[in-house]
Design an enzyme around this catalytic site. Sequence first.
Site, PDB file in Angstrom:
ATOM      1  N   HIS A 115      41.824  40.929  36.218  1.00  0.00           N
ATOM      2  CA  HIS A 115      41.963  39.983  35.104  1.00  0.00           C
ATOM      3  C   HIS A 115      41.305  40.516  33.826  1.00  0.00           C
ATOM      4  CE1 HIS A 115      43.720  36.633  37.435  1.00  0.00           C
ATOM      5  NE2 HIS A 115      42.924  37.040  38.417  1.00  0.00           N
ATOM      6  N   ASP A 117      38.447  37.684  41.773  1.00  0.00           N
ATOM      7  CA  ASP A 117      39.662  37.298  42.492  1.00  0.00           C
ATOM      8  C   ASP A 117      40.854  38.140  42.071  1.00  0.00           C
ATOM      9  OD1 ASP A 117      39.601  36.124  39.917  1.00  0.00           O
ATOM     10  OD2 ASP A 117      41.164  34.708  40.500  1.00  0.00           O
ATOM     11  N   GLU A 118      41.877  38.126  42.895  1.00  0.00           N
ATOM     12  CA  GLU A 118      43.188  38.698  42.600  1.00  0.00           C
ATOM     13  C   GLU A 118      43.110  40.105  42.011  1.00  0.00           C
ATOM     14  OE1 GLU A 118      45.802  34.682  41.825  1.00  0.00           O
ATOM     15  OE2 GLU A 118      44.673  35.475  40.126  1.00  0.00           O
ATOM     16  N   ALA A 119      42.271  40.940  42.603  1.00  0.00           N
ATOM     17  CA  ALA A 119      42.106  42.318  42.120  1.00  0.00           C
ATOM     18  C   ALA A 119      43.048  43.254  42.870  1.00  0.00           C
ATOM     19  CB  ALA A 119      40.653  42.757  42.277  1.00  0.00           C
ATOM     20  N   GLN A 120      44.332  42.918  42.852  1.00  0.00           N
ATOM     21  CA  GLN A 120      45.306  43.711  43.602  1.00  0.00           C
ATOM     22  C   GLN A 120      45.455  45.124  43.074  1.00  0.00           C
ATOM     23  OE1 GLN A 120      45.688  40.442  42.736  1.00  0.00           O
ATOM     24  NE2 GLN A 120      47.431  39.502  43.778  1.00  0.00           N
TER      25      GLN A 120
END
Length: 488
Positions: A236, A299-302
């Site tokens: 992000h 979060d959401e550290a793809q």
Amino acid sequence: MTRELGDVIPVPAEVRPDAAVDFAIDSGTSISAAPGLEQVADYLVAVLRPATGFELAINSGAGAIALAVDPELGSESYRMDVSSQRIVLTGGDPAGVFYAVQTLRQLLPVEIYADSAQQADWIVPGGVIVDRPRFSYRGAMLDVARHFFTVDEVKTYLDALVQFKINHLHLHLTDDQGWRIDIESWPKLTALSGGDGTGVDGLGGGCYSKGDYEELISYAEKLFVTIVPEIDMPGHVNAVQVAYPELTADGVAPMPRTDMEVGYSSLVAGKDETYAFADDVIREMAALTPGPYLHIGGDEAQATTAEDYRTFIVRVLPLVTKYGKRPIGWHEMAAVDLPTAAVAQFWRIEEADEGTARAAARGNKIIMSPADKTYLDMRYAADTRPGLEWAGLIDVKTAYGWEPAERLPGVGEEALLGVEAPLWSETLRSLTDAETMTFPRLPAIAEIGWSPRDSRDWESFRARLAEYGPRWRQQGIAFHPSPEIDWP
């Protein structure tokens, strides 16, 4: 038109009504406050004087409404004694007195908000309430990164939240679409990523100066709310890399993003510049924030490999404690062995999470924010707008009908710091949108966070909630008229 003594949200722990000793607030009613409670007394006058039309003077003697402190009640707890002659609001600390005031506000007839020119007597039902919070952390989250909310808008939002004994406001200050807080050591963050054209669809621009942020902190403190700032890393971070391309892998600035996609950006775990950046930002935010917590996202550290993610979290968590704060992160960070002080915030819809359970077993505290129960940006129903649907539709009964101590295997009551209701702002364009998505579901989460577990009852809650519709209308607070509730 007198309300019943327990007709409030959250429902109190103990209620002993006595209809023979109802109290009437009239033009001669005064307020007295023990030393240290002057701020609470001023607040009580500020909310009741325009509603009732009465002077409600504060005096140094024995007021008909008396505010007092008894530490033996415990932190944030309170006792309300209503007799025909007097109301005594006693808190275990000033916060407890403040919550007693919120209960008193709800016990007054709805009509107090209808016509301030009336000079009627307002009846408070007699009896005793003894009340205490279930969890010490009862939070809401406002995403100001995808759509910016001004200082005045956040203040208005806080005014509405505290009526339900919410005591933490988590501000999501940074994301791919915008950076909303001034950092002196990295000035391009707001200069390039905090202005017009940022936010989802380029419609959510704006940022807080340090003075703005301090003003929010000060306002929240008067409402006994702790601000929890979030700087989301290592994912992000597109807005960061637009401003500072040296924080990318190739040194090339990405294009600004105003869409709603996630998972495509990442700080570089192997670069010294990454940790210099993290250190500076955490240092400045810690210095600005008097509360104990600093949220690092996670979060959401793809776009970050599992190895790099672990490297980053292990290096950044100590920076938070280095500057005197307790780290909170989304539950993905529990992929590493967390320091004892770290708090993991569970947000997914899965029925189990090994990392969160392992963190709880190690003694880390958990905040429960399961998206399918608490995410206020989810639509109420398929035909309501704004909102999203990826976590499911969340009507009021769904928001009320879950138990945080049973949500995840291995995460029981003793592991919970509390609950939080996040409001992400991808689809929001105004404070009215934010309020509409928050109410009437936020009171459901508030009751879960405050009231005894065995006291919750859907039919009782929906009846108590219905009475809040006229109050919100008179207070100018937007809400969704959920068909589950028989609104007056």
